[in-house]
Scaffold this motif. Structure first.
Motif, PDB file in Angstrom:
ATOM      1  N   LYS A  13       0.836  -1.209   0.000  1.00 13.43           N
ATOM      2  CA  LYS A  13       0.000   0.000   0.000  1.00 13.43           C
ATOM      3  C   LYS A  13       0.869   1.257   0.000  1.00 13.43           C
ATOM      4  CE  LYS A  13      -3.994   2.008   0.058  1.00 13.43           C
ATOM      5  NZ  LYS A  13      -4.923   1.896  -1.066  1.00 13.43           N
ATOM      6  N   TYR A  14       1.911   1.268   0.832  1.00  9.60           N
ATOM      7  CA  TYR A  14       2.816   2.421   0.825  1.00  9.60           C
ATOM      8  C   TYR A  14       3.445   2.610  -0.558  1.00  9.60           C
ATOM      9  CZ  TYR A  14       3.032   4.115   5.659  1.00  9.60           C
ATOM     10  OH  TYR A  14       2.750   4.707   6.867  1.00  9.60           O
ATOM     11  N   ARG A  15       3.841   1.518  -1.180  1.00 12.41           N
ATOM     12  CA  ARG A  15       4.443   1.606  -2.514  1.00 12.41           C
ATOM     13  C   ARG A  15       3.435   2.175  -3.513  1.00 12.41           C
ATOM     14  NH1 ARG A  15       9.091  -0.921  -4.357  1.00 12.41           N
ATOM     15  NH2 ARG A  15       9.315  -1.013  -6.596  1.00 12.41           N
ATOM     16  N   ASP A  16       2.186   1.711  -3.428  1.00 15.39           N
ATOM     17  CA  ASP A  16       1.129   2.230  -4.311  1.00 15.39           C
ATOM     18  C   ASP A  16       0.888   3.721  -4.066  1.00 15.39           C
ATOM     19  OD1 ASP A  16       0.839  -0.345  -5.326  1.00 15.39           O
ATOM     20  OD2 ASP A  16      -0.997  -0.775  -4.184  1.00 15.39           O
ATOM     21  N   LEU A  17       0.888   4.126  -2.812  1.00 19.04           N
ATOM     22  CA  LEU A  17       0.599   5.514  -2.451  1.00 19.04           C
ATOM     23  C   LEU A  17       1.771   6.463  -2.718  1.00 19.04           C
ATOM     24  CD1 LEU A  17      -1.165   4.826   0.959  1.00 19.04           C
ATOM     25  CD2 LEU A  17      -2.277   5.743  -1.105  1.00 19.04           C
ATOM     26  N   LEU A  18       2.974   6.008  -2.425  1.00 12.44           N
ATOM     27  CA  LEU A  18       4.150   6.883  -2.484  1.00 12.44           C
ATOM     28  C   LEU A  18       4.992   6.692  -3.731  1.00 12.44           C
ATOM     29  CD1 LEU A  18       5.250   6.500   1.248  1.00 12.44           C
ATOM     30  CD2 LEU A  18       3.942   8.385   0.240  1.00 12.44           C
ATOM     31  N   GLY A  19       4.813   5.567  -4.420  1.00 10.03           N
ATOM     32  CA  GLY A  19       5.597   5.297  -5.620  1.00 10.03           C
ATOM     33  C   GLY A  19       7.014   4.882  -5.290  1.00 10.03           C
ATOM     34  N   GLU A  20       7.779   4.639  -6.341  1.00 12.35           N
ATOM     35  CA  GLU A  20       9.184   4.276  -6.159  1.00 12.35           C
ATOM     36  C   GLU A  20      10.014   5.545  -6.048  1.00 12.35           C
ATOM     37  OE1 GLU A  20      10.774   1.031  -8.583  1.00 12.35           O
ATOM     38  OE2 GLU A  20       8.713   0.755  -9.309  1.00 12.35           O
ATOM     39  N   ARG A  21      11.042   5.487  -5.218  1.00 15.20           N
ATOM     40  CA  ARG A  21      11.928   6.631  -5.004  1.00 15.20           C
ATOM     41  C   ARG A  21      13.379   6.178  -5.159  1.00 15.20           C
ATOM     42  NH1 ARG A  21       8.664  10.641  -2.093  1.00 15.20           N
ATOM     43  NH2 ARG A  21       6.556   9.928  -2.553  1.00 15.20           N
ATOM     44  N   ALA A  22      14.160   7.062  -5.719  1.00 10.35           N
ATOM     45  CA  ALA A  22      15.589   6.777  -5.864  1.00 10.35           C
ATOM     46  C   ALA A  22      16.258   6.840  -4.496  1.00 10.35           C
ATOM     47  CB  ALA A  22      16.233   7.776  -6.812  1.00 10.35           C
ATOM     48  N   LEU A  23      17.276   6.023  -4.353  1.00  6.44           N
ATOM     49  CA  LEU A  23      18.013   5.964  -3.102  1.00  6.44           C
ATOM     50  C   LEU A  23      19.471   5.692  -3.439  1.00  6.44           C
ATOM     51  CD1 LEU A  23      17.592   5.737   0.062  1.00  6.44           C
ATOM     52  CD2 LEU A  23      17.494   3.291  -0.300  1.00  6.44           C
ATOM     53  N   ASN A  24      20.351   6.510  -2.905  1.00  5.38           N
ATOM     54  CA  ASN A  24      21.786   6.289  -3.110  1.00  5.38           C
ATOM     55  C   ASN A  24      22.284   5.198  -2.176  1.00  5.38           C
ATOM     56  OD1 ASN A  24      21.930   8.480  -4.934  1.00  5.38           O
ATOM     57  ND2 ASN A  24      22.076   9.897  -3.213  1.00  5.38           N
ATOM     58  N   ARG A  25      23.317   4.541  -2.585  1.00  4.95           N
ATOM     59  CA  ARG A  25      23.965   3.532  -1.739  1.00  4.95           C
ATOM     60  C   ARG A  25      24.496   4.225  -0.483  1.00  4.95           C
ATOM     61  NH1 ARG A  25      26.079  -1.437  -2.140  1.00  4.95           N
ATOM     62  NH2 ARG A  25      27.945  -1.876  -0.943  1.00  4.95           N
ATOM     63  N   VAL A  26      24.279   3.613   0.656  1.00  5.01           N
ATOM     64  CA  VAL A  26      24.792   4.159   1.916  1.00  5.01           C
ATOM     65  C   VAL A  26      26.196   3.618   2.115  1.00  5.01           C
ATOM     66  CG1 VAL A  26      24.474   4.300   4.401  1.00  5.01           C
ATOM     67  CG2 VAL A  26      22.475   4.307   2.895  1.00  5.01           C
ATOM     68  N   GLU A  27      27.159   4.501   2.040  1.00  6.62           N
ATOM     69  CA  GLU A  27      28.558   4.111   2.205  1.00  6.62           C
ATOM     70  C   GLU A  27      29.001   4.203   3.665  1.00  6.62           C
ATOM     71  OE1 GLU A  27      30.170   2.698  -0.160  1.00  6.62           O
ATOM     72  OE2 GLU A  27      28.838   3.209  -1.819  1.00  6.62           O
ATOM     73  N   ASP A  28      28.523   5.208   4.371  1.00  9.32           N
ATOM     74  CA  ASP A  28      28.943   5.432   5.755  1.00  9.32           C
ATOM     75  C   ASP A  28      27.818   4.996   6.693  1.00  9.32           C
ATOM     76  OD1 ASP A  28      29.841   6.320   8.225  1.00  9.32           O
ATOM     77  OD2 ASP A  28      30.545   8.255   7.460  1.00  9.32           O
ATOM     78  N   LEU A  29      27.833   3.728   7.063  1.00 16.35           N
ATOM     79  CA  LEU A  29      26.769   3.186   7.905  1.00 16.35           C
ATOM     80  C   LEU A  29      26.753   3.808   9.295  1.00 16.35           C
ATOM     81  CD1 LEU A  29      27.023  -0.564   6.863  1.00 16.35           C
ATOM     82  CD2 LEU A  29      25.297   1.089   6.143  1.00 16.35           C
ATOM     83  N   GLN A  30      27.919   4.154   9.817  1.00 15.22           N
ATOM     84  CA  GLN A  30      27.961   4.777  11.144  1.00 15.22           C
ATOM     85  C   GLN A  30      27.316   6.171  11.125  1.00 15.22           C
ATOM     86  OE1 GLN A  30      28.748   3.401  14.234  1.00 15.22           O
ATOM     87  NE2 GLN A  30      28.554   1.623  12.889  1.00 15.22           N
ATOM     88  N   GLU A  31      27.530   6.905  10.052  1.00 13.47           N
ATOM     89  CA  GLU A  31      26.879   8.218   9.927  1.00 13.47           C
ATOM     90  C   GLU A  31      25.363   8.047   9.847  1.00 13.47           C
ATOM     91  OE1 GLU A  31      26.180  12.204   9.895  1.00 13.47           O
ATOM     92  OE2 GLU A  31      28.026  11.161  10.439  1.00 13.47           O
ATOM     93  N   LEU A  32      24.911   7.078   9.071  1.00 13.93           N
ATOM     94  CA  LEU A  32      23.478   6.776   8.995  1.00 13.93           C
ATOM     95  C   LEU A  32      22.954   6.465  10.390  1.00 13.93           C
ATOM     96  CD1 LEU A  32      21.120   5.704   6.756  1.00 13.93           C
ATOM     97  CD2 LEU A  32      21.752   3.595   7.907  1.00 13.93           C
ATOM     98  N   GLY A  33      23.686   5.647  11.142  1.00  9.86           N
ATOM     99  CA  GLY A  33      23.287   5.313  12.504  1.00  9.86           C
ATOM    100  C   GLY A  33      23.206   6.538  13.403  1.00  9.86           C
TER     101      GLY A  33
END
Length: 186
Positions: A13-33
């Motif tokens: 349902k979220y995919r139907d409502l929001l569509g597909e979105r581009a996402l870059n590869r996360v290189e710095d996992l600690q920064e994401l954390g």
């Protein structure tokens, strides 16, 4: 008990409502954390995970967009750990459809069976324990029972902030792996 099939209904349902979105590869996992951890303290665990992907992976989605569409999902998941629901939204809009179910299964397995938290957060000592459930309340009660720490304590809040980072990091690892596989296969 929340079943994978119910999670998948919501993701579709979220995919139907929001569509597909581009996402870059996360290189710095600690920064994401770090961003996810900080987001927990700013608003909540779901926000922390989504904000982490917006800031570190360029995900073009607003948290308000997610909240506006939450009432439209078929199975209400307010009882599920918000870090997981945040990751599920990210999966919904960023992964190839044929990779979503295995991504959800891998993340749920990690969440339920790993000794969490792993992320260091504010540096204080927070004992870990496996949550054993995707349900927020059960996860907290299980941790409190296993560690002897009150579920109403500051340590519990720090635990949840760190798990927000743990889930964001694991979701990024899964996405990085699955997107790389689909790009090679496609």
């Amino acid at each position: 008990m929340f079943e994978i099939k119910d999670i998948l209904k919501n993701i579709k349902k979220y995919r139907d409502l929001l569509g597909e979105r581009a996402l870059n590869r996360v290189e710095d996992l600690q920064e994401l954390g770090k961003v996810a951890y900080k987001g927990y303290w700013e608003r909540d665990c779901e926000y922390g995970v989504i904000r982490a992907f917006v800031e570190t992976a360029g995900l073009d989605i607003s948290f308000d967009e997610v909240i506006e569409n939450k009432m439209k999902i078929p199975v209400k998941w307010h009882s599920i750990c918000g870090a997981l629901t945040g990751a599920f939204v990210v999966f919904a809009v960023s992964l190839p459809e044929d990779e979503i179910e295995s991504a959800v299964e891998e993340l749920v397995e990690f969440h339920n069976n790993s000794v969490l938290p792993i992320f260091s957060g504010n540096g204080s000592l927070i004992p870990g324990a496996s949550p054993d459930s995707v349900l927020c309340r059960d996860s907290i009660v299980n941790w409190a029972r296993k560690t002897g720490i009150s579920p109403r304590s500051a340590e519990r809040r720090e635990r949840c902030a760190r798990i927000t980072a743990d889930i964001a990091i694991k979701a990024a690892e899964i996405i990085n792996k699955k997107v790389a596989v689909s790009q090679v296969a496609g």
